[in-house]
Design an enzyme around this catalytic site. Structure first.
Site, PDB file in Angstrom:
ATOM      1  N   HIS A  38      24.794  -3.555  25.801  1.00 60.10           N
ATOM      2  CA  HIS A  38      25.748  -3.829  24.725  1.00 60.10           C
ATOM      3  C   HIS A  38      27.085  -4.222  25.366  1.00 60.10           C
ATOM      4  O   HIS A  38      27.693  -3.409  26.068  1.00 60.10           O
ATOM      5  CB  HIS A  38      25.917  -2.572  23.864  1.00 60.10           C
ATOM      6  CG  HIS A  38      26.745  -2.762  22.646  1.00 60.10           C
ATOM      7  ND1 HIS A  38      26.199  -2.957  21.397  1.00 60.10           N
ATOM      8  CD2 HIS A  38      28.087  -2.801  22.468  1.00 60.10           C
ATOM      9  CE1 HIS A  38      27.156  -3.083  20.507  1.00 60.10           C
ATOM     10  NE2 HIS A  38      28.325  -2.991  21.146  1.00 60.10           N
ATOM     11  N   HIS A  56      31.057   6.596  23.395  1.00 65.15           N
ATOM     12  CA  HIS A  56      32.023   6.319  24.454  1.00 65.15           C
ATOM     13  C   HIS A  56      33.353   7.031  24.221  1.00 65.15           C
ATOM     14  O   HIS A  56      33.668   7.468  23.119  1.00 65.15           O
ATOM     15  CB  HIS A  56      32.246   4.808  24.623  1.00 65.15           C
ATOM     16  CG  HIS A  56      32.847   4.124  23.434  1.00 65.15           C
ATOM     17  ND1 HIS A  56      32.154   3.879  22.266  1.00 65.15           N
ATOM     18  CD2 HIS A  56      34.095   3.597  23.236  1.00 65.15           C
ATOM     19  CE1 HIS A  56      32.925   3.249  21.408  1.00 65.15           C
ATOM     20  NE2 HIS A  56      34.109   3.065  21.962  1.00 65.15           N
ATOM     21  N   GLU A  58      41.711   3.185  18.861  1.00 63.23           N
ATOM     22  CA  GLU A  58      41.030   2.225  17.991  1.00 63.23           C
ATOM     23  C   GLU A  58      41.177   2.606  16.522  1.00 63.23           C
ATOM     24  O   GLU A  58      40.753   3.682  16.097  1.00 63.23           O
ATOM     25  CB  GLU A  58      39.541   2.168  18.345  1.00 63.23           C
ATOM     26  CG  GLU A  58      39.253   1.861  19.806  1.00 63.23           C
ATOM     27  CD  GLU A  58      37.789   2.010  20.156  1.00 63.23           C
ATOM     28  OE1 GLU A  58      36.985   2.335  19.248  1.00 63.23           O
ATOM     29  OE2 GLU A  58      37.434   1.805  21.333  1.00 63.23           O
ATOM     30  N   HIS A  94      39.965   6.453  16.028  1.00 65.43           N
ATOM     31  CA  HIS A  94      39.458   7.166  17.192  1.00 65.43           C
ATOM     32  C   HIS A  94      40.476   6.947  18.295  1.00 65.43           C
ATOM     33  O   HIS A  94      40.582   5.851  18.854  1.00 65.43           O
ATOM     34  CB  HIS A  94      38.080   6.643  17.605  1.00 65.43           C
ATOM     35  CG  HIS A  94      37.073   6.728  16.508  1.00 65.43           C
ATOM     36  ND1 HIS A  94      36.171   5.726  16.225  1.00 65.43           N
ATOM     37  CD2 HIS A  94      36.835   7.707  15.585  1.00 65.43           C
ATOM     38  CE1 HIS A  94      35.403   6.081  15.199  1.00 65.43           C
ATOM     39  NE2 HIS A  94      35.789   7.284  14.798  1.00 65.43           N
ATOM     40  N   HIS A 147      33.447   9.005  20.301  1.00 71.02           N
ATOM     41  CA  HIS A 147      32.943   8.411  19.069  1.00 71.02           C
ATOM     42  C   HIS A 147      31.722   7.557  19.381  1.00 71.02           C
ATOM     43  O   HIS A 147      31.385   7.316  20.529  1.00 71.02           O
ATOM     44  CB  HIS A 147      34.022   7.600  18.346  1.00 71.02           C
ATOM     45  CG  HIS A 147      34.751   6.616  19.207  1.00 71.02           C
ATOM     46  ND1 HIS A 147      35.667   6.985  20.148  1.00 71.02           N
ATOM     47  CD2 HIS A 147      34.704   5.261  19.260  1.00 71.02           C
ATOM     48  CE1 HIS A 147      36.167   5.924  20.759  1.00 71.02           C
ATOM     49  NE2 HIS A 147      35.580   4.855  20.242  1.00 71.02           N
TER      50      HIS A 147
END
Length: 429
Positions: free
Chosen positions: A288, A331, A337, A361, A367
């Site tokens: 990803h 992560h 964020e 977050h 999260h």
């Protein structure tokens, strides 16, 4: 939305536009007399001596110069706040909110602003403010100016006209608009109500994200950014100008419309962008990728590669990675964020995160996907998958994002947000 206005294209170009033929001087910026008996006025959002590549300024040719206005008076800030946020302490807790309700009484753009969070320092010109607008009335006889930072509009509901000193911009869901620091404007409704997100950028003006190894094409292309042509108001009467300055609101009387620019030239004008034109880059093998590949605009900080604010989107796209956990992985990172959802479902949060809602977050707060999403993605039969009818975004900043008292203690906060991870099972064997 009907496309009734014309636009000029190209990000950050040196434009010139006139609503009346011959209003724009040729060969010099400030002649002794301007055609139509207009006044020349320079508008700068960077220092005079900023390097040419970074310098942003306009020349306005207007019916009256901006100095023709009344004395400012302090007014109540309502639910508008600026950094630093000191009314409550910032916890490291993961936070999520339902949409701010639409108003039941007449509410225009100024009265319909609610600050959710902020960071940095509004007077130090670093960091951001994050606001929600929820409105059901146009601004009548009222104009707004933000001296604290440029405003990035991200609509979630409804259609607007942003009438600025540089001209008019139509704006609806799926598009964004940026109004530079200090530009005066009014917000007119084209629908019964409207709601959306605003990122107030106290720092360096937005620029397009660099492409790096991607090369010459991809991400957001310069040609797709649209700038308004000159469109002026020649109105006299009793009007009000509201200005946000050093974190507070002030008002003054003004006897004419401040949107009286007949012609302008420069590279510091409002612009809009259709998010569907973002050319998504993604993996075609495995793993990803980092969300940086979805960056539309960035405000650089003093540290290369670490942004004051990145505006990142998660639009419709194909997912084809092999032998890969495809949703965003669990992560923790040093960036903070703030996310919002414009439409559809976000792949890491299938429940509770709804259009008009938001989440925060912060730096080093863990999260990732909720328990059900992890279970589903871990056992899915992998095949090329199209993510349709979805559009999420993220305001990502190097500075810790501090929620306001309204955000922490208000009714829209989802107090049980952390429960979405409590069903994660121990699978170790």
């Amino acid at each position: 939305m009907s496309k009734q206005f014309n636009y000029m294209t190209g990000f950050g170009n040196e434009f010139e536009t006139e609503a009346l033929e011959g209003a724009l001087p040729v060969g010099q910026f400030s002649p002794q007399k301007v055609n139509y008996d207009l006044y020349a006025e320079q508008f700068n959002v960077t220092a005079f001596t900023a390097p040419r590549a970074d310098n942003r300024r306009n020349w306005f040719y207007r019916i009256r110069p901006s100095v023709v206005q009344g004395e400012y008076q302090r007014i109540d800030n309502g639910l508008i706040r600026s950094a630093p946020i000191t009314e409550v302490e910032t916890p490291p807790t993961m936070l999520r909110w339902d949409p701010v309700p639409l108003p039941q009484t007449a509410t225009d753009f100024v009265d319909g602003l609610t600050t959710m969070a902020a960071n940095g320092s509004v007077t130090g010109q670093a960091g951001i403010g994050i606001h929600i607008y929820a409105i059901n009335s146009s601004m009548e006889g009222r104009y707004f100016c933000n001296a604290d930072g440029e405003l990035l509009f991200v609509p979630e509901l409804g259609e607007l006209i942003l009438h600025t000193e540089c001209g008019k911009i139509e704006l609806s869901k799926g598009e964004i608009a940026v109004i530079p620091r200090g530009i005066k404007f009014s917000v007119q409704l084209l629908s019964d109500n409207a709601r959306g997100y605003i990122c107030e950028n106290y720092g360096n003006p937005y620029v397009l994200a660099e492409r790096g190894p991607v090369g010459a094409n991809g991400y957001a292309n310069d040609r797709d950014f649209q700038y308004p042509v000159a469109a002026f108001e020649d109105l006299e009467g009793d009007f009000e100008l509201v200005t946000k300055f050093a974190g507070n609101l002030f008002r003054c009387d003004i006897k004419h419309s401040p949107l009286d620019v007949v012609a302008w030239t420069g590279n510091s004008a409002p612009y809009k962008y259709d998010l569907s034109r973002f050319n998504v880059m993604n993996t075609v093998s495995f793993d990803h990728p980092d969300p940086s590949i979805f960056t539309v605009l960035t405000s650089p900080s003093g540290t290369p590669g670490v942004a004051n604010i990145d505006f990142v989107i998660f639009p419709p796209r194909w997912m084809v990675a092999e032998d890969t956990f495809r949703p965003p992985y669990y992560h923790r990172n040093m960036m903070s964020e703030f996310m919002g959802l414009i439409e559809g479902v976000y792949d890491a949060k299938e429940k509770g995160f709804v259009p008009g809602g938001s989440s925060l977050h912060n730096c080093m707060s863990p999260h990732g996907p909720e328990a059900e999403v992890f279970e589903k993605a871990s056992n899915a039969e992998l095949a090329p998958q199209r993510y349709d009818n979805t559009l999420a975004f993220m305001f990502e900043s190097r500075y810790i994002i501090a929620p306001t008292k309204f955000a922490l203690e208000g009714d829209t906060r989802q107090q049980q947000y952390r429960e979405c991870w409590q069903g994660i099972k121990k699978l170790f064997s």
